[in-house]
Design an enzyme around this catalytic site. Structure first.
Site, PDB file in Angstrom:
ATOM      1  CB  SER A  28      38.031   9.366  38.577  1.00 20.58           C
ATOM      2  OG  SER A  28      37.687  10.217  39.618  1.00 20.58           O
ATOM      3  CG  HIS A  59      42.052  10.542  42.364  1.00 21.88           C
ATOM      4  ND1 HIS A  59      42.046  11.614  41.506  1.00 21.88           N
ATOM      5  CD2 HIS A  59      40.786  10.113  42.453  1.00 21.88           C
ATOM      6  CE1 HIS A  59      40.806  11.836  41.112  1.00 21.88           C
ATOM      7  NE2 HIS A  59      40.023  10.938  41.675  1.00 21.88           N
ATOM      8  CG  HIS A  81      38.586  15.508  44.452  1.00 24.13           C
ATOM      9  ND1 HIS A  81      39.544  14.518  44.424  1.00 24.13           N
ATOM     10  CD2 HIS A  81      38.009  15.527  43.219  1.00 24.13           C
ATOM     11  CE1 HIS A  81      39.544  13.955  43.222  1.00 24.13           C
ATOM     12  NE2 HIS A  81      38.638  14.548  42.479  1.00 24.13           N
ATOM     13  CE1 TYR A  83      36.283  13.320  47.297  1.00 29.99           C
ATOM     14  CE2 TYR A  83      35.458  14.627  45.471  1.00 29.99           C
ATOM     15  CZ  TYR A  83      36.158  13.545  45.942  1.00 29.99           C
ATOM     16  OH  TYR A  83      36.740  12.672  45.070  1.00 29.99           O
ATOM     17  CD  GLU A  84      40.768  13.983  48.095  1.00 27.87           C
ATOM     18  OE1 GLU A  84      41.578  13.139  48.499  1.00 27.87           O
ATOM     19  OE2 GLU A  84      40.954  14.669  47.081  1.00 27.87           O
ATOM     20  CB  ALA A 111      34.996  10.887  36.302  1.00 24.34           C
ATOM     21  CG  MET A 209      31.778  15.480  43.094  1.00 23.27           C
ATOM     22  SD  MET A 209      31.853  14.093  44.235  1.00 23.27           S
ATOM     23  CE  MET A 209      30.274  13.266  43.884  1.00 23.27           C
ATOM     24  CB  SER A 210      37.259  17.811  40.276  1.00 25.29           C
ATOM     25  OG  SER A 210      37.013  17.353  38.962  1.00 25.29           O
ATOM     26  CG  ASN A 233      27.845   8.595  36.718  1.00 19.27           C
ATOM     27  OD1 ASN A 233      29.022   8.969  36.775  1.00 19.27           O
ATOM     28  ND2 ASN A 233      26.856   9.250  37.277  1.00 19.27           N
ATOM     29  CG  HIS A 245      34.200   5.965  43.364  1.00 18.30           C
ATOM     30  ND1 HIS A 245      34.341   7.124  42.617  1.00 18.30           N
ATOM     31  CD2 HIS A 245      35.469   5.549  43.620  1.00 18.30           C
ATOM     32  CE1 HIS A 245      35.627   7.385  42.439  1.00 18.30           C
ATOM     33  NE2 HIS A 245      36.332   6.447  43.038  1.00 18.30           N
TER      34      HIS A 245
HETATM   35  N1  HPA Z   1      28.082  13.431  40.025  1.00 18.18           N
HETATM   36  C1  HPA Z   1      29.156  14.104  40.486  1.00 18.18           C
HETATM   37  N2  HPA Z   1      30.381  13.778  40.194  1.00 18.18           N
HETATM   38  C2  HPA Z   1      30.577  12.728  39.385  1.00 18.18           C
HETATM   39  C3  HPA Z   1      29.512  11.982  38.868  1.00 18.18           C
HETATM   40  C4  HPA Z   1      28.184  12.354  39.217  1.00 18.18           C
HETATM   41  O1  HPA Z   1      27.198  11.750  38.796  1.00 18.18           O
HETATM   42  N3  HPA Z   1      30.047  10.997  38.098  1.00 18.18           N
HETATM   43  C5  HPA Z   1      31.406  11.170  38.153  1.00 18.18           C
HETATM   44  N4  HPA Z   1      31.721  12.208  38.929  1.00 18.18           N
END
Ligand code: HPA
Length: 270
Positions: A28, A59, A81, A83-84, A111, A209-210, A233, A245
């Site tokens: 990301s 992306h 991903h 989730y997509e 990320a 998530m990847s 974060n 996001h």
């Molecule tokens: N959780 C899951 N995926 C992420 C996060 C998160 O807090 N931050 C960036 N990708």
């Protein structure tokens, strides 16, 4: 996954810009960061036969071929991903394409949310190990021995020598490099505070998530792998604020230079 689909994509890329020895998957917001990359060719994913098309902002969806410090690299600006809604086989298809192109070393970035309370947003983390909490594995199904063994070892997903190079460059560039375990949640909802407490209890330092499916397939194929997370974060429930996001993208943007410098240094030093 049909071998023809993988080979079709690999042939198209090879015709456009040849093979590569190093693969880079940029997460990301980290897509357009390599000033020192000598670009030989850029292919939009939509123009590569067999490739899925990404749907997430930040992306870019481009395959860049070039050379970086004298090494031929294949750079994925944007990844697929789970989730997509892609099949897990599509998520890892590009890694298999890299294998067909001759890639021996894979650098994956992402990320991630910080679970370790000693981390702060903007930290970079060398991934030492992973936890697959998604319930899916990209190797489920008939095994293709052309790629690797049925039961591949995962006791050392990340190459110790490459980790050492990353540490050395982080020191040289005066970048604080954390280290830890990355845990894969499928997303796309962010985790709950209870899930993050669970993740911490299970030994995770970061969640995302990847990456995990790509690393499994890379190791299955015998690649050396290096993984670096950008802690964009703090994970859910750690701070008294909601996750979004935009924060992920903003922090990625803030540390983009340091992140790119580190990856660049690793390619130079390996
Ligand atoms: N959780 C899951 N995926 C992420 C996060 C998160 O807090 N931050 C960036 N990708």
């Amino acid at each position: 996954m049909k071998m023809e689909r993988i080979d079709g994509a690999a042939k198209a890329i090879e015709a456009a810009c040849g093979g590569a020895e190093v693969g880079l998957i940029l997460g990301s917001g980290l897509g357009n960061s390599f000033a020192s990359l000598d670009v030989h060719g850029v292919l939009s994913y939509k123009d590569i036969p067999g490739f899925p098309i990404p749907t997430v902002p930040g992306h870019n969806g481009e395959w860049v071929c070039g050379s970086l410090h004298g090494k031929r690299v294949a750079v994925m600006r944007g990844r697929f991903h789970y989730y997509e809604g892609y099949d897990i086989e599509e998520v890892v298809l590009p890694v298999r394409v890299m294998l067909r192109l001759g890639v021996k070393t894979l650098i994956v970035t992402n990320a991630a949310g910080g679970v370790n309370t000693g981390f702060v947003p903007g930290d970079l983390m060398l991934i030492r190990d992973t936890i697959n909490y998604s319930g899916v594995n990209p190797l489920i199904g008939p095994n293709d021995n052309a790629f690797g063994p049925r039961f591949p070892d995962m006791s050392r997903q990340f190459d110790p020598a490459l980790c050492e190079v990353a540490r050395a460059y982080a020191r040289e560039l005066r970048i604080t490099l954390r280290e830890g375990v990355y845990m894969w949640f499928s997303g796309p909802s962010f985790e709950t505070p209870a899930e993050i407490r669970m993740a911490r209890a299970l030994g995770a330092d970061a969640v995302g998530m990847s990456t995990v499916p790509e690393v499994i397939v890379a190791r299955h194929g015998g690649m050396r792998v290096l993984g670096i997370s950008c802690i964009t974060n703090m994970a859910a429930g750690i701070l008294d604020q909601p996750l979004n996001h935009q924060e992920v993208l903003d922090t990625g943007e803030r540390v983009r230079k340091a992140f790119a410098g580190l990856v660049d240094g690793v390619v130079r030093g390996m």
